[in-house]
Scaffold this motif. Structure first.
Motif, PDB file in Angstrom:
ATOM      1  N   GLY A 209      -5.304  -4.330   6.081  1.00 58.31           N
ATOM      2  CA  GLY A 209      -3.881  -4.649   6.148  1.00 58.31           C
ATOM      3  C   GLY A 209      -3.483  -5.553   7.301  1.00 58.31           C
ATOM      4  O   GLY A 209      -2.321  -5.911   7.440  1.00 58.31           O
TER       5      GLY A 209
ATOM      6  N   GLY B  96       1.722  -1.259   6.406  1.00 58.86           N
ATOM      7  CA  GLY B  96       2.098  -0.727   5.094  1.00 58.86           C
ATOM      8  C   GLY B  96       2.284  -1.810   4.054  1.00 58.86           C
ATOM      9  O   GLY B  96       3.227  -1.793   3.268  1.00 58.86           O
TER      10      GLY B  96
ATOM     11  N   THR C  42       5.418  -6.993   1.011  1.00 60.64           N
ATOM     12  CA  THR C  42       4.393  -6.056   0.548  1.00 60.64           C
ATOM     13  C   THR C  42       3.625  -6.636  -0.635  1.00 60.64           C
ATOM     14  O   THR C  42       4.082  -7.569  -1.291  1.00 60.64           O
ATOM     15  CB  THR C  42       5.043  -4.726   0.111  1.00 60.64           C
TER      16      THR C  42
ATOM     17  N   ARG D  55      -4.666   6.053   7.007  1.00 60.40           N
ATOM     18  CA  ARG D  55      -4.090   4.932   6.256  1.00 60.40           C
ATOM     19  C   ARG D  55      -3.561   3.860   7.205  1.00 60.40           C
ATOM     20  O   ARG D  55      -3.841   2.666   7.054  1.00 60.40           O
ATOM     21  CB  ARG D  55      -2.957   5.431   5.336  1.00 60.40           C
ATOM     22  N   ALA D  56      -2.844   4.316   8.226  1.00 58.28           N
ATOM     23  CA  ALA D  56      -2.257   3.370   9.175  1.00 58.28           C
ATOM     24  C   ALA D  56      -3.337   2.650   9.995  1.00 58.28           C
ATOM     25  O   ALA D  56      -3.111   1.544  10.483  1.00 58.28           O
ATOM     26  CB  ALA D  56      -1.279   4.094  10.092  1.00 58.28           C
TER      27      ALA D  56
ATOM     28  N   PRO E 194       2.634   0.166  -1.425  1.00 55.89           N
ATOM     29  CA  PRO E 194       3.398   1.117  -0.605  1.00 55.89           C
ATOM     30  C   PRO E 194       3.907   2.309  -1.417  1.00 55.89           C
ATOM     31  O   PRO E 194       4.601   2.130  -2.400  1.00 55.89           O
ATOM     32  CB  PRO E 194       4.553   0.271  -0.051  1.00 55.89           C
ATOM     33  N   GLY E 195       3.507   3.497  -1.018  1.00 57.17           N
ATOM     34  CA  GLY E 195       4.005   4.711  -1.659  1.00 57.17           C
ATOM     35  C   GLY E 195       3.291   5.118  -2.928  1.00 57.17           C
ATOM     36  O   GLY E 195       3.688   6.073  -3.585  1.00 57.17           O
TER      37      GLY E 195
ATOM     38  N   ASP F 127      -4.117  -0.077   7.374  1.00 57.16           N
ATOM     39  CA  ASP F 127      -2.993  -0.909   6.936  1.00 57.16           C
ATOM     40  C   ASP F 127      -1.763  -0.553   7.762  1.00 57.16           C
ATOM     41  O   ASP F 127      -0.838   0.103   7.269  1.00 57.16           O
ATOM     42  CB  ASP F 127      -2.748  -0.666   5.435  1.00 57.16           C
TER      43      ASP F 127
ATOM     44  N   GLU G 130      -2.413  10.143   6.723  1.00 58.62           N
ATOM     45  CA  GLU G 130      -1.461   9.070   7.030  1.00 58.62           C
ATOM     46  C   GLU G 130      -1.923   8.265   8.252  1.00 58.62           C
ATOM     47  O   GLU G 130      -1.813   7.040   8.278  1.00 58.62           O
ATOM     48  CB  GLU G 130      -0.063   9.656   7.229  1.00 58.62           C
TER      49      GLU G 130
ATOM     50  N   THR H 229      -4.605   1.363  -1.589  1.00 55.57           N
ATOM     51  CA  THR H 229      -3.615   1.573  -0.520  1.00 55.57           C
ATOM     52  C   THR H 229      -4.181   1.278   0.868  1.00 55.57           C
ATOM     53  O   THR H 229      -3.447   1.325   1.848  1.00 55.57           O
ATOM     54  CB  THR H 229      -3.088   3.028  -0.521  1.00 55.57           C
TER      55      THR H 229
ATOM     56  N   ASN I  72       7.664  10.552  -2.369  1.00 53.21           N
ATOM     57  CA  ASN I  72       8.763  10.411  -1.399  1.00 53.21           C
ATOM     58  C   ASN I  72       9.873  11.424  -1.662  1.00 53.21           C
ATOM     59  O   ASN I  72      10.995  11.254  -1.210  1.00 53.21           O
ATOM     60  CB  ASN I  72       9.307   8.981  -1.417  1.00 53.21           C
TER      61      ASN I  72
END
Lengths: 408, 480
Positions: A140, A392, A28, A385-386, A396-397, A389, A382, A170, A402
């Motif tokens: 990503g 991930g 990462t 985002r995916a 990350p995060g 990237d 989400e 991100t 979380n």
């Protein structure tokens, strides 16, 4: 932060190669520019730090076109100097947040885009995301992507520019940005109304921005904050006018006539006005400490209610920008951000969101730093985002809580 | 004429036509569903009338819940959906196809809340653009984006195409004036993005939705910003001997730190056409005209106009005409705002919408003339000079297939010229089907595939407004 090193690519191609390598190895990357805002967001760990600091320089700037293009790692100071030389400015008035974090690095233009940082003039001139016309970034998958452009009107394909603004690194590494710029005002003045209570101030600001005076800054500094900002005893409600001098004079007259309740008022000259709005822009009243600092965004008329509701339950201090729609709230207890109280107040006052801009790492780890979204919106975000990237790789995060588990 | 291709209608959907119509009838009141062939015809195209496809059905819901029910049904049954506002798209953004259900928002046209203190209006998405300004005008406010079609076009369509208008230089386009939406995703999920606050939480999905040409969902409600009206507004006309000089004057006005609320440009053919139609009092002995509008109190306008006129004089302006009354101002604008309609009276035309950096205006105007000359056609240029949004109108005879083909080819060349000059294919009309196949001139395949992946995050089944925006083979490759 467990970095085994910092990589500073000198080109988009190099950056893309680094990302592809990270994907291949399953590692990462933390993305940074000058590193002055690394303490914002959920604490997270990344294998390496990918810095935009090596991507520098203004690539295209013709003042008559009102657009400036620069590599993402270009210092903001260099951009502002180039604009200043031509009587122009970044109209969204980005704040320098180094004071908030005790940071010594060099803020970069790419970070203004990635963090969507806008100052007092956002009220009338739009946010960083509004001025951001185009970006180049590495996604990503290690692909160099271009979106938007160098023109003010552009509906050619999906607007990924807006998506990149405020994505806190991100979604990709921004490598180049194009910002709309505007002429700097010839002069400015600020009308200071002394001693207005919060409710009264909200009404004054609403009345002021509802006139044709084109108020370009409307803030309320309660007693204490006002004093530390050099505005004397008691609360101060401040209204800024900018433009050609004859126009500013005419509009000041109209503004005063429209605010009959503002008997106890004074005016700041150009130099004092400038100095004041730099303080508001940079959140100067709350610099130099590590107390939890919230940035709360609500409907303008709800700002004072939100602050009052929170401060009845926890000790702290607030001031209001954007006609009251932006509340900067600092809490006294360094060990507790009181997120539930803050967000419940926002919800009760008509909705909006609150971001914990500053707090100690353990406090941030125990708190959703960015406001949690309704389930279908969070799921959609989400998926988006995916789409940029998938593995991930980036930060990350940083934007998603979380649940307080220790970062991996 | 090279026909623009559409995706082949899905034969299984067309075969199930009656069943799908019956399914829709269970979801909305009878007067919200159109299935009669004759009544479907008005929905076969939009303002890009060269292409027509009769849809399978048209639904005109009255509530967000009905939109959600129809979207859920179409999602479950694999039926393509074409979102529609008022059908004023100049790019074919709302043209349906035989296997698709059109969801029109025209019945959702209520203004839900006007909030002067927070300066917002909450409206249903089928409300027309102009109605918002009309509603708040008496209280001293307006809604800033003002596309030429503002009498008819809906906020839903404005959001879909990120519409602009003549006054964007100062007030921005739709995305800069939109605070929140309620929208229905392809699977029928209802979400809300934004609200009355000035900035978004999390990713700026609102910014992504604005200008997405109906491919990310159907907006049913919107919160927009209201702006306090200026004390007054006054246009001034400048006539120049050449387009180059007019362009240089625009650059100097901005260079002097003046941002007028609008700077409109017309060349000689456009002046002739508009003057003959609107009798706006435009000078006939000049090659290029600028309409520069400023705002403020009388004294403020006087002061700024003095500065602007001094700049124009440095450029040897040939004619200067200041409007002395509200009526004169209205006449000046009438000429400009009727440009498209007036042109339509003298010839058929296609209107381009490329946008270029301001420094490229003169170059692009010159090259545009050369391109149109090469095809033996005529062009009238009328555009927003302050923001670089060009609108060359290529005149041709629609009944002459050869000429029509030439006009289309010239248009494509002009758009490529705009891109090559550092600009883009479309500033405010959208890509639609019209400019879809030129996207690879502005973007790489990698760029477009990234956009398609984001689109798929909203619409994984590729059912929303298919055949638009992206080159067909890219869309098909992703969808399969």
């Amino acid at each position: 932060m467990a970095n085994d090193g910092t990589v500073i690519p000198a080109s988009d191609d190099e950056a893309a190669e680094i990302v592809r390598e990270a994907v291949a190895k399953g590692t990462t990357l933390e993305i940074a520019g000058g590193g002055t805002k690394r303490g914002i967001g959920q604490p997270f760990a990344a294998d390496r730090l990918l810095s935009a600091a090596g991507l520098t320089g203004i690539t295209q700037y013709n003042p008559a076109e009102l657009v400036l293009t620069a590599r993402a790692g270009t210092p903001v100071a260099e951009i502002e100097a180039a604009l200043d030389e031509n009587g122009q400015m970044l109209a969204f008035e980005p704040g320098d947040w180094r004071g908030l974090f005790g940071a010594n690095g060099v803020p970069t233009i790419g970070a203004l885009a990635a963090a969507n940082i806008s100052g007092p003039r956002r009220l009338i001139a739009g946010a960083a995301r509004d001025a951001l016309l185009g970006v180049r970034f590495v996604n990503g998958s290690g692909e160099a992507i271009k979106n938007g452009g160098r023109v003010m009107k552009n509906v050619t394909g999906l607007d990924l520019v807006k998506l990149m603004a405020g994505s806190w690194g991100t979604l990709g590494l921004i490598t180049e940005v194009s910002f709309k710029v505007l002429p700097r005002a010839e002069t400015e003045t600020t009308l200071v109304i002394h001693g207005a209570h919060e409710n009264e101030a909200a009404n004054l600001m609403a009345a002021a921005v509802g006139t044709s005076a084109e108020v370009s800054g409307a803030a309320h500094l309660p007693e204490g904050v006002a004093g530390r900002s050099g505005l004397g005893d008691g609360a101060a409600t401040v209204l800024r006018l900018e433009g050609f001098s004859e126009s500013v004079t005419a509009r000041l007259g109209r503004l005063k006539a429209a605010l009959p309740g503002a008997a106890n008022a004074s005016e700041l000259d150009e130099a004092a006005s400038k100095a004041l709005w730099v303080k508001i822009r940079d959140v100067a009243p709350f610099t130099g400490g590590t107390k939890p600092l919230w940035k709360i965004s609500v409907a303008p008329m709800a700002g004072h209610d939100v602050a009052a509701m929170i401060l009845r339950e926890v000790r702290g201090e607030a001031f209001h920008d954007w006609q009251g729609g932006l509340v900067w709230l600092q809490l006294d207890d360094e060990g507790d951000a009181s997120a539930a109280i803050v967000r419940s107040a926002v919800a009760k006052c008509g909705g909006g969101h609150a971001t914990l801009v500053r707090a100690a790492e353990d406090v941030r780890a125990a708190t959703p730093v960015f406001q949690e979204q309704a389930a279908p919106v969070a799921a959609l975000a989400e998926r988006v985002r995916a789409a940029l990237d998938p593995a991930g790789v980036f930060n990350p995060g940083r934007m998603v809580w979380n649940g307080g588990r220790k970062a991996a | 004429m090279n026909q623009i291709r559409f995706l082949d209608p899905r034969p299984d959907i067309v075969a199930r036509r009656d069943e799908i119509r019956a399914g829709l009838a269970e979801l909305v009141p009878a007067d919200c569903l159109v299935t009669e062939e004759r009544e479907l015809v008005p929905f076969e195209t939009d303002a890009f009338t060269a292409y027509r496809r009769v849809p399978l059905a048209v639904v005109l819901p009255e509530t967000t819940e009905q939109v959600a029910a129809v979207m859920k049904y179409c999602s479950a049954n694999g039926v393509p959906v074409i979102p529609r506002g008022a059908g004023t798209s100049l790019a074919g953004g709302a043209i349906p196809q035989e296997d698709a259900v059109v969801i029109g928002v025209s019945k959702m046209s209520r203004i839900l809340e006007i909030d002067f203190e927070n300066r917002t209006a909450k409206v249903q998405a089928g409300v027309t653009n102009l109605r918002i300004s009309d509603e708040v005008s008496a209280d001293g406010f307006f809604y800033a984006p003002d596309p030429s079609s503002q009498l008819a076009c809906t906020i839903a369509g404005n959001i879909g195409m990120n519409s602009g208008g003549a006054h964007c230089l100062k007030y921005g386009v739709t995305t800069n004036n939109l605070l929140g939406v309620k929208m229905v995703l392809q699977d029928g999920t209802v979400i809300e993005l934004g609200g009355k606050a000035l900035d978004a939480e999390g990713y700026d999905l609102l910014g992504l939705v604005c200008g997405s040409e109906g491919q990310l969902g159907i907006v049913t409600e919107a919160v927009v910003r209201l702006i306090a009206k200026p004390e007054g507004a006054r246009p001034v006309l400048f006539g120049f001997d050449s387009s180059e000089v007019a362009g240089a004057c625009v650059a100097d006005i901005i260079g002097e730190g003046i941002i007028p609320v609008a700077i409109e440009f017309m060349d000689k053919p456009a002046i002739d056409i508009c003057e003959a139609f609107a009798h706006a009092g435009y000078p006939m002995d000049v090659e290029a005209l600028l309409i520069v509008e400023v705002e403020g109190s009388d004294d403020e306008m006087d002061a700024v106009l003095r500065k602007i006129i001094a700049i124009a004089k440095k450029h040897n302006v040939k004619r200067v005409k200041e409007s002395q009354s509200a009526m004169e101002a209205a006449t000046i604008w009438k000429g400009r705002k009727s440009a498209f309609g007036a042109t339509g009276r003298v010839a058929d035309y296609i209107c381009m919408d490329g946008t270029v950096p301001l420094g490229q205006l003169s170059h692009v105007l010159r090259e545009t003339s050369a391109i149109v000359d090469k095809y033996g056609l005529r062009v009238a240029n009328v555009f927003h000079a302050g923001d670089g949004n060009m609108h060359p109108l290529i005149l041709y005879d629609v009944n002459d297939p050869e000429e029509a083909e030439k006009a289309e080819a010239a248009g494509a060349e002009i758009l490529k010229l705009c891109v090559d000059a550092g600009g883009c294919l479309t500033g405010e009309h959208g890509v639609g089907i019209e400019k879809r196949d030129l996207m690879l001139h502005q973007f790489t395949e990698t760029d477009l595939n990234q956009q398609l992946r984001v689109r798929a995050a909203f619409d994984p089944s590729w059912l929303l407004n298919p055949s638009k925006v992206f080159p067909l083979d890219l869309e098909m490759r992703k969808a399969n």
